[in-house]
Design a protein around this motif. Sequence first.
Motif, short mmCIF file in Angstrom:
data_model
loop_
_atom_site.label_atom_id
_atom_site.label_comp_id
_atom_site.label_asym_id
_atom_site.label_seq_id
_atom_site.Cartn_x
_atom_site.Cartn_y
_atom_site.Cartn_z
N THR A 147 0.85 -1.18 0.00
CA THR A 147 0.00 0.00 0.00
C THR A 147 0.89 1.24 0.00
O THR A 147 1.73 1.41 0.88
N ILE A 148 0.69 2.12 -0.99
CA ILE A 148 1.52 3.32 -1.09
C ILE A 148 0.74 4.60 -0.81
O ILE A 148 1.34 5.66 -0.63
N TRP A 149 -0.59 4.49 -0.72
CA TRP A 149 -1.41 5.68 -0.46
C TRP A 149 -2.78 5.22 0.00
O TRP A 149 -3.28 4.20 -0.46
N GLU A 150 -3.38 5.95 0.92
CA GLU A 150 -4.68 5.59 1.45
C GLU A 150 -5.44 6.85 1.84
O GLU A 150 -4.86 7.78 2.41
N PHE A 151 -6.74 6.87 1.54
CA PHE A 151 -7.56 8.02 1.92
C PHE A 151 -8.92 7.53 2.40
O PHE A 151 -9.57 6.72 1.72
N ASN A 152 -9.34 8.01 3.56
CA ASN A 152 -10.62 7.63 4.13
C ASN A 152 -11.71 8.54 3.56
O ASN A 152 -11.78 9.73 3.89
N THR A 153 -12.58 7.99 2.72
CA THR A 153 -13.65 8.79 2.12
C THR A 153 -14.91 8.82 2.96
O THR A 153 -15.84 9.58 2.66
N ALA A 154 -14.97 8.00 4.03
CA ALA A 154 -16.18 7.92 4.85
C ALA A 154 -16.19 9.04 5.89
O ALA A 154 -16.04 8.82 7.09
N GLN A 155 -16.35 10.25 5.41
CA GLN A 155 -16.37 11.43 6.25
C GLN A 155 -17.18 12.53 5.56
O GLN A 155 -17.55 12.41 4.39
N GLU A 156 -17.44 13.61 6.28
CA GLU A 156 -18.19 14.73 5.71
C GLU A 156 -17.24 15.61 4.89
O GLU A 156 -16.07 15.77 5.22
N PHE A 157 -17.79 16.19 3.81
CA PHE A 157 -17.00 17.04 2.92
C PHE A 157 -17.73 18.35 2.65
O PHE A 157 -18.96 18.38 2.57
N LYS A 158 -16.96 19.41 2.49
CA LYS A 158 -17.50 20.68 2.01
C LYS A 158 -17.53 20.60 0.49
O LYS A 158 -16.50 20.35 -0.15
N THR A 159 -18.69 20.81 -0.10
CA THR A 159 -18.84 20.58 -1.54
C THR A 159 -18.86 21.87 -2.33
O THR A 159 -19.14 22.95 -1.80
N VAL A 160 -18.57 21.77 -3.63
CA VAL A 160 -18.52 22.94 -4.49
C VAL A 160 -19.92 23.49 -4.79
O VAL A 160 -20.08 24.66 -5.12
#
Length: 206
Positions: A147-160
């Motif tokens: 594994t060279i990179w990991e990002f947790n997408t299960a979170q709140e985001f400010k959207t465009v």
Amino acid sequence: DYDFASSPILVEPQGGRRILIAGQKSGVLFALDPDQKGETIWEQRVGAGGISGGIMWGSAADGDRVYAALSDSRRIGRAVDPNSGGGLVAVDLKSGKLLWKTPHPDCGTRKPCGKVQAAAVTAIPGVVFSGSVDGNLRAYSASDGKTIWEFNTAQEFKTVNGIPAKGGSISNGGVAVVDGMLFANSGYSHHSGIIPGNVFLAFGVE
């Protein structure tokens, strides 16, 4: 019986014959000859398989390897058994030999969680991308599966567009890579999905 849930891919290795790759829920990856009435070139078991297991949505390939994500999930009632799950594998394109297998990380204390990689795989030179129903998007080394990179997408985001959005499980379609950008959807609640969401994410090179 297990169906071929994933979309087949056609690979044309340099200097070699065309190969049609198809993954099955049984956990078996097949290489077929599309020019010889689908004759089997090789087959390789890469996962345990099951009704919600094995290869679910789609594999990827380059000139040397085939990459397949594994669901291999079991259920306890309607919930995903957190102790079950798959990972990512690489198979030699010409021989069908298993080259490496990277299991899904343990859930630890995180709830809900499922060690399930059902989403289609995306490959670019040197890197393989695979999403998980735990909401994590991971990039793996194509040569050794680290594994060279990991990002947790299960979170709140400010959207465009200002609409409230939260990521969740990643399943079904894989990521798209275009002109140095990576695009991914996050949030899936059907079948093996356990974390609903409604966000579309774009990543750039740092």
